[in-house]
Design a protein around this motif. Structure first.
Motif, short mmCIF file in Angstrom:
data_model
loop_
_atom_site.label_atom_id
_atom_site.label_comp_id
_atom_site.label_asym_id
_atom_site.label_seq_id
_atom_site.Cartn_x
_atom_site.Cartn_y
_atom_site.Cartn_z
N GLY A 168 -5.26 4.35 -12.20
CA GLY A 168 -5.88 3.05 -11.96
C GLY A 168 -5.72 2.50 -10.56
N ALA A 169 -5.16 3.30 -9.65
CA ALA A 169 -4.99 2.84 -8.27
C ALA A 169 -6.30 3.00 -7.50
CB ALA A 169 -3.88 3.63 -7.59
N ALA A 170 -6.55 2.10 -6.56
CA ALA A 170 -7.67 2.28 -5.63
C ALA A 170 -7.23 3.27 -4.57
CB ALA A 170 -8.03 0.95 -4.99
N SER A 171 -8.15 4.13 -4.12
CA SER A 171 -7.73 5.14 -3.14
C SER A 171 -8.90 5.60 -2.29
CB SER A 171 -7.10 6.34 -3.85
OG SER A 171 -7.99 6.90 -4.79
N LYS A 172 -8.57 5.98 -1.06
CA LYS A 172 -9.56 6.50 -0.12
C LYS A 172 -8.83 7.25 0.99
CE LYS A 172 -11.33 3.90 3.04
NZ LYS A 172 -10.54 4.46 4.17
N PHE A 173 -9.58 8.00 1.78
CA PHE A 173 -8.98 8.70 2.91
C PHE A 173 -8.44 7.70 3.93
CE2 PHE A 173 -11.81 12.78 2.68
CZ PHE A 173 -11.14 13.16 1.52
N THR A 174 -7.36 8.09 4.61
CA THR A 174 -6.88 7.29 5.74
C THR A 174 -7.75 7.51 6.97
OG1 THR A 174 -5.41 9.06 6.45
CG2 THR A 174 -4.50 7.42 4.94
N GLY A 175 -8.36 8.68 7.02
CA GLY A 175 -9.22 9.04 8.15
C GLY A 175 -10.27 10.00 7.68
N SER A 176 -10.20 11.24 8.16
CA SER A 176 -11.20 12.24 7.80
C SER A 176 -10.72 13.21 6.72
CB SER A 176 -11.60 13.05 9.05
OG SER A 176 -12.14 12.20 10.02
N GLY A 177 -9.59 12.93 6.14
CA GLY A 177 -9.05 13.81 5.11
C GLY A 177 -7.66 14.27 5.47
N GLY A 178 -6.92 14.74 4.48
CA GLY A 178 -5.55 15.19 4.70
C GLY A 178 -4.52 14.18 4.23
N ALA A 179 -4.91 12.91 4.16
CA ALA A 179 -4.03 11.85 3.65
C ALA A 179 -4.88 10.76 3.02
CB ALA A 179 -3.16 11.27 4.76
N VAL A 180 -4.26 10.03 2.11
CA VAL A 180 -4.96 9.00 1.33
C VAL A 180 -4.13 7.72 1.33
CG1 VAL A 180 -5.49 8.36 -1.08
CG2 VAL A 180 -6.25 10.56 -0.18
N VAL A 181 -4.82 6.58 1.41
CA VAL A 181 -4.15 5.30 1.24
C VAL A 181 -4.49 4.80 -0.16
CG1 VAL A 181 -6.07 4.04 2.36
CG2 VAL A 181 -3.83 2.95 2.12
N LEU A 234 0.85 -1.19 0.00
CA LEU A 234 0.00 0.00 0.00
C LEU A 234 0.88 1.24 0.00
CD1 LEU A 234 -2.51 -1.15 2.76
CD2 LEU A 234 -2.97 -1.12 0.31
N HIS A 235 0.30 2.37 -0.41
CA HIS A 235 1.04 3.63 -0.42
C HIS A 235 0.25 4.72 0.28
CE1 HIS A 235 3.58 1.54 -3.29
NE2 HIS A 235 4.46 2.50 -3.13
N LEU A 236 0.99 5.58 0.95
CA LEU A 236 0.41 6.73 1.65
C LEU A 236 0.66 7.99 0.82
CD1 LEU A 236 -0.82 7.82 4.39
CD2 LEU A 236 1.56 8.25 5.06
N ILE A 237 -0.39 8.78 0.64
CA ILE A 237 -0.29 10.05 -0.08
C ILE A 237 -0.78 11.14 0.86
CG2 ILE A 237 -1.07 11.38 -2.09
CD1 ILE A 237 -1.78 8.66 -3.41
N TYR A 238 -0.02 12.22 0.98
CA TYR A 238 -0.50 13.33 1.80
C TYR A 238 0.03 14.65 1.26
CZ TYR A 238 4.05 13.11 4.23
OH TYR A 238 5.39 13.09 4.53
N ALA A 239 -0.63 15.71 1.65
CA ALA A 239 -0.27 17.05 1.21
C ALA A 239 0.59 17.72 2.26
CB ALA A 239 -1.54 17.88 0.95
N GLU A 240 1.53 18.55 1.81
CA GLU A 240 2.39 19.28 2.75
C GLU A 240 1.59 20.28 3.57
OE1 GLU A 240 5.32 18.55 3.42
OE2 GLU A 240 6.50 17.98 1.67
N ASN A 241 0.56 20.86 2.98
CA ASN A 241 -0.29 21.85 3.68
C ASN A 241 -1.74 21.41 3.60
OD1 ASN A 241 1.80 23.94 4.27
ND2 ASN A 241 1.98 23.91 2.04
N PRO A 242 -2.12 20.41 4.39
CA PRO A 242 -3.47 19.84 4.30
C PRO A 242 -4.54 20.74 4.89
CG PRO A 242 -2.30 18.85 6.11
CD PRO A 242 -1.31 19.75 5.41
N SER A 243 -5.79 20.43 4.52
CA SER A 243 -6.92 21.15 5.11
C SER A 243 -7.26 20.52 6.45
CB SER A 243 -8.13 21.07 4.18
OG SER A 243 -8.49 19.72 3.97
#
Length: 386
Positions: free
Chosen positions: A328-341, A238-247
């Motif tokens: 083509g990757a499957a993706s969703k929030f890790t929690g309530s937003g700010g990062a994605v798995v 799995l991979h973690l995606i996140y923003a440097e300046n998240p909401s």
């Protein structure tokens, strides 16, 4: 003084210093019995499936994430001290503008309040359950590298690590059941007005990969959910995606929660479906049916999007999901937003595409490292003592 005489003089002086140190150590006496510092880590977590149904009598599958953690150190001391973090509990600023920018990006509070809250909740729990605590004092300090506002559960990681320190300092780990510990962590956060569910705290207490059922029957009868650890080897890469300046990830629960309490049929049926995704996901993992897992992950986010609406989720958060889906990757929030798995079912070539598009979009992407179970033999015994 010649070389030979000087060498002998230095040697005698060194021997005298060693003797003086030994004498001082003997004079101190009881200080030899001061316990060593206690230090514990708690890790960030990924809600793989089912979130946010944990707040709605649902089910989840969660992972303890080794990439990021919070650590708490407890050192015996004369007074009880909660030490502020030099960065996260900043009270000295270069200017008024610096203060305002800091509050805008980091908020008003650091970890000191979290440590104070768990001390209170822990003390009250022990009193209520006839658990005697010795009179020793301590100094609590913390550190964390969990990115803020990424939905990776940074606040509860600090509280979880602190609870572990308290359990060991007072030597009561065997008296506080593992299933109860997430409730204590959540209670400490509720003291501070933090709105959350049990999922994150269970993942951080247990570690590894955990299936959780928060059905009303379990919550009413047991006071907690049913938690089933799973083999982490069942997980695909799995991979973690996140923003440097998240909401801010705290805004997304507001209207949905009230609608659910008001009996809104769409919200209730959607949350039930989200909960079932976790049940199906557990089966998919046990069978290593990763194509099915990918579909369930995508469906989880699609349901969240319908329930909460795009304005509540935020354009940046949605873009992280969409960037992954474009390759083509499957993706969703890790929690309530700010990062994605994200999961790339087509393997390394698809991972390379994911890395390229994330870099172009300005997002950080890294492989998910899973924490193994955090439960020791003494903890497992509390699970058996029903």
């Amino acid at each position: 003084m010649d070389y030979k005489t000087r060498k002998m003089h230095d040697s005698n002086e060194e021997s005298d210093q060693k003797r003086r140190k030994a004498d001082i150590k003997m004079e101190r006496g009881p200080e030899k019995n001061i316990p060593p510092p206690i230090e514990h880590k708690a890790y960030a977590r990924i809600g793989l499936l089912g979130n946010p149904s944990d707040v709605y009598d649902g089910r989840t599958v969660s992972i303890s994430l080794a990439n990021f953690w919070a650590s708490v150190k407890l050192e015996p001391s004369d007074d009880l001290v909660i030490a502020p973090h030099p960065t996260h509990d900043l009270v000295q600023f270069k200017s008024l503008g610096h203060l305002v920018d800091r509050l805008k990006n980091e908020g008003y509070y650091g970890g000191v309040r979290l440590l104070m809250a768990i001390c209170k909740v822990f003390n009250n729990h022990c009193k209520d359950n006839g658990i005697n605590l010795h009179e020793g004092n301590f100094t609590l300090s913390y550190d964390t590298n969990i990115p803020r506002q990424t939905g990776l559960s940074g606040s509860s990681a600090i509280v979880c690590a602190a609870l572990s320190c308290l359990l060991d300092f007072y030597k009561v780990r065997h008296l506080v059941k593992v299933e109860v510990r997430p409730n204590l962590i959540l209670s400490a956060e509720k003291e501070l007005g933090i709105v959350a569910g049990l999922q994150d705290r269970v993942a951080q207490v247990y570690g590894g990969l955990v299936y959780m059922d928060f059905s009303k029957t379990y919550m009413d009868d047991l006071g907690h959910g049913k938690y089933i650890p799973m083999d982490t080897n069942l997980l695909p890469p799995l991979h973690l995606i996140y923003a440097e300046n998240p909401s801010d990830s705290g805004k997304v629960h507001s209207t949905v929660r009230q609608k659910w309490l008001d009996g809104d049929k769409f919200i209730i049926s959607s949350m039930e479906e989200v909960a079932n995704l976790a049940l199906e996901g557990r089966a998919a993992l046990l069978e290593k049916d990763y194509a099915r897992l990918a579909r369930l992950m995508n469906r989880n986010f699609d349901l969240r999007r319908r329930m909460f609406g795009e304005d509540a989720l935020g354009a940046l958060n949605i873009e992280m999901v969409e960037v992954a889906r474009r390759v083509g990757a499957a993706s969703k929030f890790t929690g309530s937003g700010g990062a994605v798995v994200a999961f790339c079912p087509d393997g390394p070539s698809q991972v390379k595409l994911l890395e390229d598009v994330c870099k172009k979009a300005g997002f950080v992407v890294q492989p998910v490292e899973v924490v193994p179970s955090r439960l020791k033999e003494i903890d497992l015994k509390t699970l058996l003592s029903k």
